[in-house]
Design an enzyme around this catalytic site. Sequence first.
Site, PDB file in Angstrom:
ATOM      1  N   LEU A 235       0.817  -1.221   0.000  1.00 18.21           N
ATOM      2  CA  LEU A 235       0.000   0.000   0.000  1.00 18.21           C
ATOM      3  C   LEU A 235       0.848   1.267   0.000  1.00 18.21           C
ATOM      4  O   LEU A 235       0.502   2.246   0.662  1.00 18.21           O
ATOM      5  CB  LEU A 235      -0.915  -0.006   1.232  1.00 18.21           C
ATOM      6  CG  LEU A 235      -1.902  -1.183   1.361  1.00 18.21           C
ATOM      7  CD1 LEU A 235      -2.513  -1.232   2.748  1.00 18.21           C
ATOM      8  CD2 LEU A 235      -2.992  -1.081   0.305  1.00 18.21           C
ATOM      9  N   ASP A 268       8.746  -4.115  -6.754  1.00 17.77           N
ATOM     10  CA  ASP A 268       9.732  -5.164  -7.071  1.00 17.77           C
ATOM     11  C   ASP A 268      10.796  -5.254  -5.982  1.00 17.77           C
ATOM     12  O   ASP A 268      11.285  -6.343  -5.666  1.00 17.77           O
ATOM     13  CB  ASP A 268      10.407  -4.864  -8.415  1.00 17.77           C
ATOM     14  CG  ASP A 268       9.436  -4.998  -9.574  1.00 17.77           C
ATOM     15  OD1 ASP A 268       8.405  -5.679  -9.415  1.00 17.77           O
ATOM     16  OD2 ASP A 268       9.705  -4.407 -10.639  1.00 17.77           O
TER      17      ASP A 268
END
Length: 321
Positions: A235, A268
């Site tokens: 988030l 990532d």
Amino acid sequence: LIVGSCCIDFIRKCTVIQSYDIFFYMILYSSREYINLWLWMQRLITQHSCYVPQFPKPGETIHGHKFVTSFGGKGANQSVMAARLGAKVSMVAKVGDDTFGKDTVENFTTNSVNTGQNSFVSVKGSNDLLTPGDVEKAFSQVKSAKVVVSEMEIRGETTLRALQLAKESGSLTVLNPSPAITNLDSEFYKVTDIMCINQLETELLTGLPVNDVDEAKKAALVLLERGCQKVIITLGKDGAVLVTTETKTPEHIPVDPVTPVDTTGAGDSFIGALAFYLAHLPSLPMNEIVRRSGRIAAVSVLSSGTQLSYPWKRDLPTELF
Ligand code: ATP
């Protein structure tokens, strides 16, 4: 083991947006003055990023003021992050038989990511050429991976085969269903131990709004019910939500918010760190693994670029290890 995509990112001084075969593009506000425009081309084989003062109108030519060439692809980013933390990482991907392909492989080597025997193909769109058969061959070479990570920048059938093979060989599987998709075959959930997904991707996959922590908790339960063992929804500055089949009670795991310079690749970075912890510190409670991965991802947003912004183990506080 990371099965996924790799490419060279171009962050280019942009005078004109050319008519490439654009898959989709997104705009990231990296600061008040700059818009970091990413053109995701040919299913992310090549990314062009331009630092320009404002988003160009259709047909408009505008001048940019920054040019950087760097490496990317979600799989590549995740593998570099895990390797920089000290994990032994193998990457299964295809690259073109050109300078960019060779540079990509060299970049893996520089970052201690093992690519085994290099095989080159001489066409664009090499990520799409990674087949289930290629993955089977790779798995026979990488005998025992503790963790296998894959995403959706390669063909769905290839990702699924990687996860199936990983489960068969007793590896922990991590699926990052990204770039965003609206539908994921039920088979994917069955072979996914941990699904790690961001806010927007969750909205598309569940059809639910994910504007805050409470909504993320609800969506996480929906994804859990579809069959994976654990779900992590990242988030941004609000950290992440974790839910597992053991408790079925979603937990918010905050992160100390920072003022970002460039959030590109934060997801990532999180996944690479997650893979590292799962492989190297598997006895840590899952919420602690998520907390530490979030802290590492937070470091990555403090400087520009994707892999360029990923910290090395030596640059991080020892309490993280
Ligand atoms: P991207 O698509 O840009 O790679 P993402 O949308 O997949 O990113 P995010 O959910 O934005 O991923 O961020 C991943 C993690 O990065 C977050 O869970 C958090 O740990 C860290 N992070 C991102 N932005 C911030 C921030 N402003 N402050 C602190 N941590 C952040």
